[in-house]
Design an enzyme around this catalytic site. Structure first.
Site, PDB file in Angstrom:
ATOM      1  N   GLY A   1      -7.014  41.464 -35.660  1.00  0.00           N
ATOM      2  CA  GLY A   1      -5.761  40.698 -36.238  1.00  0.00           C
ATOM      3  C   GLY A   1      -6.081  39.227 -36.651  1.00  0.00           C
ATOM      4  O   GLY A   1      -5.400  38.310 -36.965  1.00  0.00           O
TER       5      GLY A   1
ATOM      6  N   GLU B   1     -10.897  44.938 -32.195  1.00  0.00           N
ATOM      7  CA  GLU B   1     -10.947  45.590 -33.422  1.00  0.00           C
ATOM      8  C   GLU B   1     -10.804  44.646 -34.513  1.00  0.00           C
ATOM      9  O   GLU B   1      -9.645  44.931 -35.271  1.00  0.00           O
ATOM     10  CB  GLU B   1      -9.675  46.618 -33.131  1.00  0.00           C
ATOM     11  CG  GLU B   1      -9.982  47.554 -32.039  1.00  0.00           C
ATOM     12  CD  GLU B   1      -8.443  48.159 -31.898  1.00  0.00           C
ATOM     13  OE1 GLU B   1      -7.405  48.097 -32.654  1.00  0.00           O
ATOM     14  OE2 GLU B   1      -8.316  49.091 -31.033  1.00  0.00           O
ATOM     15  N   PRO B   2     -11.688  43.875 -34.894  1.00  0.00           N
ATOM     16  CA  PRO B   2     -11.541  42.918 -35.995  1.00  0.00           C
ATOM     17  C   PRO B   2     -11.733  43.676 -37.328  1.00  0.00           C
ATOM     18  O   PRO B   2     -12.938  44.589 -37.519  1.00  0.00           O
ATOM     19  CB  PRO B   2     -12.463  41.885 -36.025  1.00  0.00           C
ATOM     20  CG  PRO B   2     -13.545  42.499 -34.758  1.00  0.00           C
ATOM     21  CD  PRO B   2     -12.820  43.790 -34.107  1.00  0.00           C
ATOM     22  N   GLY B   3     -11.234  43.468 -38.405  1.00  0.00           N
ATOM     23  CA  GLY B   3     -11.437  44.038 -39.697  1.00  0.00           C
ATOM     24  C   GLY B   3     -11.469  42.884 -40.722  1.00  0.00           C
ATOM     25  O   GLY B   3     -12.329  42.264 -40.969  1.00  0.00           O
ATOM     26  N   ARG B   4     -10.272  42.488 -40.945  1.00  0.00           N
ATOM     27  CA  ARG B   4     -10.350  41.214 -42.178  1.00  0.00           C
ATOM     28  C   ARG B   4     -11.283  40.159 -41.745  1.00  0.00           C
ATOM     29  O   ARG B   4     -12.043  39.535 -42.697  1.00  0.00           O
ATOM     30  CB  ARG B   4      -8.732  40.664 -42.027  1.00  0.00           C
ATOM     31  CG  ARG B   4      -8.364  39.631 -43.012  1.00  0.00           C
ATOM     32  CD  ARG B   4      -7.404  39.129 -42.935  1.00  0.00           C
ATOM     33  NE  ARG B   4      -6.401  39.974 -42.596  1.00  0.00           N
ATOM     34  CZ  ARG B   4      -5.168  40.205 -43.348  1.00  0.00           C
ATOM     35  NH1 ARG B   4      -5.346  40.044 -44.716  1.00  0.00           N
ATOM     36  NH2 ARG B   4      -4.342  41.044 -42.873  1.00  0.00           N
TER      37      ARG B   4
ATOM     38  N   ARG C   1      -2.629  43.305 -52.652  1.00  0.00           N
ATOM     39  CA  ARG C   1      -2.205  42.351 -51.716  1.00  0.00           C
ATOM     40  C   ARG C   1      -0.971  41.409 -52.112  1.00  0.00           C
ATOM     41  O   ARG C   1       0.030  41.061 -51.686  1.00  0.00           O
ATOM     42  CB  ARG C   1      -3.257  41.376 -50.829  1.00  0.00           C
ATOM     43  CG  ARG C   1      -4.285  42.476 -50.354  1.00  0.00           C
ATOM     44  CD  ARG C   1      -5.032  41.724 -49.044  1.00  0.00           C
ATOM     45  NE  ARG C   1      -4.369  41.159 -48.026  1.00  0.00           N
ATOM     46  CZ  ARG C   1      -3.948  40.068 -47.954  1.00  0.00           C
ATOM     47  NH1 ARG C   1      -4.194  39.215 -48.603  1.00  0.00           N
ATOM     48  NH2 ARG C   1      -3.111  39.832 -47.014  1.00  0.00           N
TER      49      ARG C   1
ATOM     50  N   TYR D   1       2.452  41.457 -50.303  1.00  0.00           N
ATOM     51  CA  TYR D   1       2.804  40.736 -49.265  1.00  0.00           C
ATOM     52  C   TYR D   1       3.106  39.388 -49.734  1.00  0.00           C
ATOM     53  O   TYR D   1       2.796  38.385 -49.099  1.00  0.00           O
ATOM     54  CB  TYR D   1       1.548  40.744 -48.368  1.00  0.00           C
ATOM     55  CG  TYR D   1       0.976  41.905 -47.812  1.00  0.00           C
ATOM     56  CD1 TYR D   1       1.727  42.878 -47.123  1.00  0.00           C
ATOM     57  CD2 TYR D   1      -0.224  42.322 -48.274  1.00  0.00           C
ATOM     58  CE1 TYR D   1       1.300  44.224 -46.649  1.00  0.00           C
ATOM     59  CE2 TYR D   1      -0.701  43.644 -47.977  1.00  0.00           C
ATOM     60  CZ  TYR D   1      -0.063  44.461 -47.332  1.00  0.00           C
ATOM     61  OH  TYR D   1      -0.730  45.592 -46.629  1.00  0.00           O
TER      62      TYR D   1
ATOM     63  N   CYS E   1       2.325  46.961 -66.046  1.00  0.00           N
ATOM     64  CA  CYS E   1       3.692  47.138 -66.374  1.00  0.00           C
ATOM     65  C   CYS E   1       4.503  46.863 -65.259  1.00  0.00           C
ATOM     66  O   CYS E   1       5.480  47.576 -65.159  1.00  0.00           O
ATOM     67  CB  CYS E   1       4.183  48.091 -67.339  1.00  0.00           C
ATOM     68  SG  CYS E   1       2.817  48.253 -68.663  1.00  0.00           S
TER      69      CYS E   1
ATOM     70  N   TYR F   1      -8.897  45.040 -47.319  1.00  0.00           N
ATOM     71  CA  TYR F   1      -7.599  45.409 -47.808  1.00  0.00           C
ATOM     72  C   TYR F   1      -7.786  45.199 -49.460  1.00  0.00           C
ATOM     73  O   TYR F   1      -6.560  44.864 -49.774  1.00  0.00           O
ATOM     74  CB  TYR F   1      -6.514  44.922 -47.224  1.00  0.00           C
ATOM     75  CG  TYR F   1      -6.477  44.947 -45.505  1.00  0.00           C
ATOM     76  CD1 TYR F   1      -6.636  46.350 -45.076  1.00  0.00           C
ATOM     77  CD2 TYR F   1      -6.884  43.878 -44.692  1.00  0.00           C
ATOM     78  CE1 TYR F   1      -6.682  46.450 -43.639  1.00  0.00           C
ATOM     79  CE2 TYR F   1      -6.853  43.969 -43.416  1.00  0.00           C
ATOM     80  CZ  TYR F   1      -6.733  45.526 -42.799  1.00  0.00           C
ATOM     81  OH  TYR F   1      -6.813  45.412 -41.474  1.00  0.00           O
TER      82      TYR F   1
END
Ligand code: LLP
Length: 427
Positions: free
Chosen positions: A241, A275-278, A316, A320, A348, A377
């Protein structure tokens, strides 16, 4: 610092000239910079080493599970946080050892759980009492043990976008805090289950350490209570996170996280995991796109700059309302006067938007731009909506580049589609 403007070569991503990549590979094209990724991984790893904390880094491969990225991170020593059987096989394929894999997710199927036990991954993060019982049954049936952590929902507000918060009681994730001890006791009593401890993941794109502090303090109380009751707790998975700076948010600082973990969790003598991703892959990637159309809606409105990337590539902003930096690539563009621009994709849907009223040098058809912080992502959430083939993916290091995924061909889009044999034939 990873993006610089060179007066001759234009925008550089690390050392890589985005102009050369655009010219060579066309657009839209994802670019992953291996040097930046490696440096970010090492910065994170070093932050824990500096605090003399034993922390395993499990890369949340959902953020970008390309084999070349997993391969690079595995070589640096990373493990993987997976959320499906597909990700498990992908991680193994990339050479990540099962001893460095943990498995999160609220809806793991029987087949996925069996595969996880058979391959003897390090840790299954169990998200419900029901899953715990199912896991025990499957483990017995194949005569192996399943090592588990219980994912706890600490009911802490991560203060992030509502679609990516996971640690509130109203979210589907984890076991309710109040039930944690009872379920952990059950884990001890169930056959073929090896309880290691707990797991907590409160959300994504978190900029401040405060929500982590709140969650960790709650976990400390839980771990002490479990130990008081004679239950062993060796492991705490602290989740991922860590936020990055897309716009004006502050990037999460590894040293601040490490210091916090040392302060709050250090005294408990735990094996820690994250658990880092971003944070690792987000700033290591950009999406190159070309302007297709400059559409003026009269002198009073910002023009619409239609580009050849769309929500099917990077969803994204549509999903979001997220902000991504946008920079022109070639040096001449920077000579033009700045104005307010709307940047949109060609799909469209009115949500196919990349920017509203963004102050940029005027953009004209044929100009290339880079959409920043697109490594996480991004490509993994792409679709082929509007019959748009998946974009090419390039990896760069120093001044070398390589295709890591060729642009999909249009024919690829329908090659697996079948017309039923019973469908009336054209006469
Ligand atoms: N661990 C678990 C259990 C997770 O669910 C996630 C992300 C992570 C780790 C990694 O979080 P990170 O370090 O990347 O923040 N598609 C959204 C983000 C969804 C995050 C889902 N879970 C976006 O584009 O913002």
């Amino acid at each position: 610092p990873d993006l610089t403007l060179d007066k001759d070569q234009g925008l550089l991503f690390g050392q890589a000239s985005l102009q050369s990549i655009a010219t060579e590979y066309g657009s839209p094209t994802w670019v992953i910079n291996a040097d930046i990724l490696k440096a970010r991984y090492n910065k994170l790893d070093q932050a824990f080493k500096a605090e003399q904390l034993d922390v395993s880094i499990h890369y949340a491969m959902k953020a970008n599970g390309h084999i070349a990225i997993l391969d690079l991170l595995a070589k640096e020593g990373a493990g993987a946080d997976i959320v499906s059987g597909g990700e498990l096989l992908r991680a193994l394929k990339a050479g990540i050892s099962p001893a460095k894999i943990c498995f999160s997710g609220v809806g793991k199927t029987e087949d996925e759980l069996r595969l996880a036990i058979e391959t003897q991954i390090a840790q299954i993060n169990v998200e419900s009492r029901e899953e715990l019982h199912l896991l025990s049954k499957i483990a017995q049936s194949i005569g192996k043990n399943a090592a588990i952590c219980l994912r706890i929902n600490p009911d802490v507000d991560a203060k992030t976008h509502h679609k990516i918060t996971t640690g509130l009681a109203e979210n589907k994730f984890g076991i309710a805090y109040k039930q944690a001890i009872a379920v952990y006791k059950e884990a001890y009593e169930l056959p073929n289950i090896t309880p290691l401890g707990f797991d907590v993941h409160i959300g994504s794109q978190i900029s401040s350490t405060d929500p982590y502090r709140q969650a960790f303090i709650k976990m400390v109380a839980l771990i002490k209570e479990a130990r008081n009751q004679g239950l062993e707790v060796s492991t705490l998975d602290c989740g991922g996170g860590f936020g990055i700076s897309y716009h004006d948010e502050k990037e999460a600082r590894p040293d601040a996280i490490a210091t916090l973990m040392k302060e709050v969790l250090g005294p408990l003598n735990l094996k820690l995991g994250i658990e880092p991703g971003r944070w690792l892959i987000g700033p290591s990637g950009v999406l190159i796109s070309k302007v297709v159309m400059h559409k003026s809606n009269g002198p009073d409105a910002a023009p619409f700059i239609i580009i050849d990337a769309a929500m099917n590539d990077l969803v994204r902003p549509a999903m979001y309302d997220s902000w991504h930096g946008i920079l022109p690539i070639s040096p001449e563009i920077y000579q033009r006067p700045c104005q307010s621009l709307n940047i949109d994709g060609p799909v469209c849907e009115s949500s196919d938007i990349f920017a509203r009223d963004r102050l940029l040098p005027n953009l004209l058809p044929g100009d290339y731009i880079a959409i920043l912080d697109a490594g996480a992502y991004g490509s993994v959430m792409s679709s082929t909506y509007n019959a748009r083939p998946l974009a090419a993916q390039i990896m760069v290091s120093g001044n070398q580049s390589a295709v890591i995924q060729p642009r999909q061909s249009i024919e690829d889009l329908w090659k697996d589609e079948i017309i039923p044999s019973w469908y009336p034939k054209n006469s």
